[in-house]
Design an enzyme around this catalytic site. Structure first.
Site: not given
Length: 401
Positions: A126, A401
Site C-alpha cells: 500500500y 477490519f
C-alpha cells in the site's frame, strides 16, 4: 494470458456476492461461516463494493465504508475504511489493484473524506498508493508465575466475571467511552458488535470461546488454550478507561490459577511492565502494524486534529498516486491548525505517506528525517514540526477490519 485491457472495474451488484466471497476466501486462505457472511454483509454492504471483471469472472475486489475515528485532540473524523482488497491469483501483476484503488479513492475524495484507512495483510502493497503505517501494536507473552506486582501498584478490585450475553450492554458502553478518548479508535457498528458476540469458531484457533471480566470502567475478553503444552490465557480485547480499571483487570488476569502464560496485544505505551517487579516477565514476541492511513485532502486532514506545539511552516507534499499534494502553509496556534495552499518556498518536503504516518502520533518527524524521508531547510523547522505532531499517548486501533 488475459491482457489488462480485457479487465474492467465496475460497481458490484447483489449478483456478484457469491463470486466476491469465493475470491476473498481464496485470497485470504479461509472460509466464512454463516454468521460471518451475514454480519460482514451488513458491515460492508455489497453496494459499496467495486469489482474487477474479466468477462463474467470476478477477479478483483475492494469495498469501503465511512468510519468515524478519533484523532489527536479527541475529535472525531470521517474516514474511508477500506476492506476486502483481493486480486485473484490467476490475474496478478496486471494493474488490477491500481485500477480498483483509482476508482475507490476518487469516490472517497468526491464524498469529502479527508482520510483513508485500512488494515494490511502484507506490508509492501500500500505504500505506492500513499499509505503508511499509522498505528503499531505489540504482542507480548507474560510468564504468569513471575508476574509479581510492585507494592506501589494499586489493587482497586471491582472486577466481576460475566457471560457474553449478560455483558453486552456494558461492553458497548465502555467501548464508546474508551473510543472517544483514544486516538485511532473507530466507532464500532452494530454488525461488528454482532460478530464479536457471535464469537465465530474461526477466531478461536483451537482455544475456548470468550470469557468475560467486567469492571465499572473497563472489560477484558479472553480465551483459554494450551500453547506448546502450557496452559495459556489469550487476551482477545481489553478496554480500560482509567488506570484503576487497567490495574484491576491485569491483577485478575495474572492471578489466575492453572495458567502458566498470558498472551496479549498491547498499545506501544501500555504501562503493564512498569506495574511488575520483574519487567522481563513481559516478553515482546512481535511488533506489528495495526493500521495504515492515507491523507486524502491535506488541508482538511491537518486541520481536523490538534497539535502540541505552535508551528509556522510551509510544507511541500508529493503524491504521485492521486496528485493530492502541493505546497501548503501550515500554521498552529494553541493546538488549532490552519492550512491552505501557498506559492511560498517550502521549509519542509515529504511524500504524502509521511503525513499518514505522523497523523495519529505513532511516528516522529525527526525519525523520518533521519531516514531521508523528510527534507528541511534547517533544524529549527524540524524541531517545531516534530514537537507539533507529537501526541500525549500512543494511538490504538479500535477494531480490526
Amino acid at each position: 494470458m488475459t491482457s489488462a485491457k480485457s479487465v474492467r472495474v465496475r460497481a458490484a451488484t447483489e449478483a456478484d456476492r457469491a463470486a466476491i466471497v469465493l475470491l476473498r476466501e481464496t485470497g485470504f486462505g479461509m472460509r466464512y461461516g454463516p454468521v460471518e457472511l451475514e454480519e460482514q454483509g451488513r458491515l460492508f454492504p455489497v453496494e459499496r463494493s467495486l469489482v474487477a471483471v474479466d468477462g463474467d469472472q470476478v477477479v478483483g475486489h475492494t469495498v469501503d465504508i465511512t468510519m468515524n475515528v478519533t484523532v489527536p485532540g479527541l475529535q472525531t473524523v470521517r474516514a474511508c475504511g477500506v476492506e476486502g482488497v483481493a486480486v485473484a491469483p490467476t490475474h496478478r501483476r496486471r494493474g488490477i489493484l491500481r485500477a480498483l484503488f483509482t476508482t475507490q479513492h476518487a469516490r472517497a475524495a468526491a464524498e469529502g473524506l479527508p482520510l483513508a484507512i485500512l488494515t494490511a495483510s502484507e506490508a509492501t502493497i500500500y505504500g505506492r498508493f500513499g499509505y503508511e503505517t499509522t498505528i503499531h501494536d505489540t504482542v507480548v507473552r507474560i510468564d504468569r508465575r513471575r508476574a509479581e506486582f510492585r507494592a506501589t501498584t494499586p489493587d482497586p478490585g471491582g472486577v466481576t466475571i460475566s457471560t457474553m450475553e449478560a455483558a453486552k450492554s456494558h461492553l458497548r458502553q465502555v467501548y464508546a467511552r474508551w473510543q472517544q478518548r483514544t486516538p485511532g479508535a473507530q466507532e464500532r457498528p452494530d454488525a461488528k458488535w454482532a460478530l464479536l458476540f457471535a464469537d465465530p469458531d474461526r477466531n478461536r484457533d483451537g482455544a475456548t470461546s470468550l470469557y468475560v471480566l467486567l469492571h465499572a470502567d473497563g472489560y477484558a475478553l479472553y480465551r483459554r488454550r494450551y500453547l506448546d503444552g502450557r496452559p495459556t490465557v489469550v487476551l482477545w480485547e481489553m478496554r480500560a478507561i482509567t488506570t484503576e480499571a487497567h490495574a484491576a483487570l491485569w491483577r485478575v488476569l495474572l492471578g489466575m490459577d492453572l495458567v502458566d502464560t498470558v498472551e496479549a496485544t498491547l498499545a506501544e505505551d501500555d504501562p503493564l511492565p512498569y506495574l511488575l517487579t520483574d519487567p522481563r516477565a513481559v516478553t515482546l514476541t512481535r511488533r506489528g502494524d495495526a493500521l495504515w492511513a492515507r491523507v486524502m485532502d491535506v488541508p482538511a486532514a491537518l486541520t481536523a486534529r490538534s497539535y502540541r506545539h505552535d508551528l509556522d511552516a510551509v510544507v511541500a507534499v508529493h503524491d504521485p498516486f492521486r496528485d493530492a499534494g502541493g505546497t501548503f502553509a501550515l500554521r498552529v496556534r494553541d493546538g488549532i491548525a490552519a492550512c491552505a495552499p501557498t506559492s511560498r518556498t517550502p521549509d519542509l518536503t515529504c511524500d504524502i505517506n509521511v503525513l499518514g504516518g505522523l497523523y495519529f502520533g505513532a511516528h516522529r518527524a525527526r525519525d523520518y528525517a533521519r531516514a531521508h524521508r523528510i527534507s528541511v531547510t534547517g533544524p529549527m523547522v524540524l524541531d517545531d514540526f516534530d514537537a507539533a505532531f507529537a501526541t500525549e499517548r500512543a494511538p490504538e486501533l479500535g477494531w480490526f477490519f
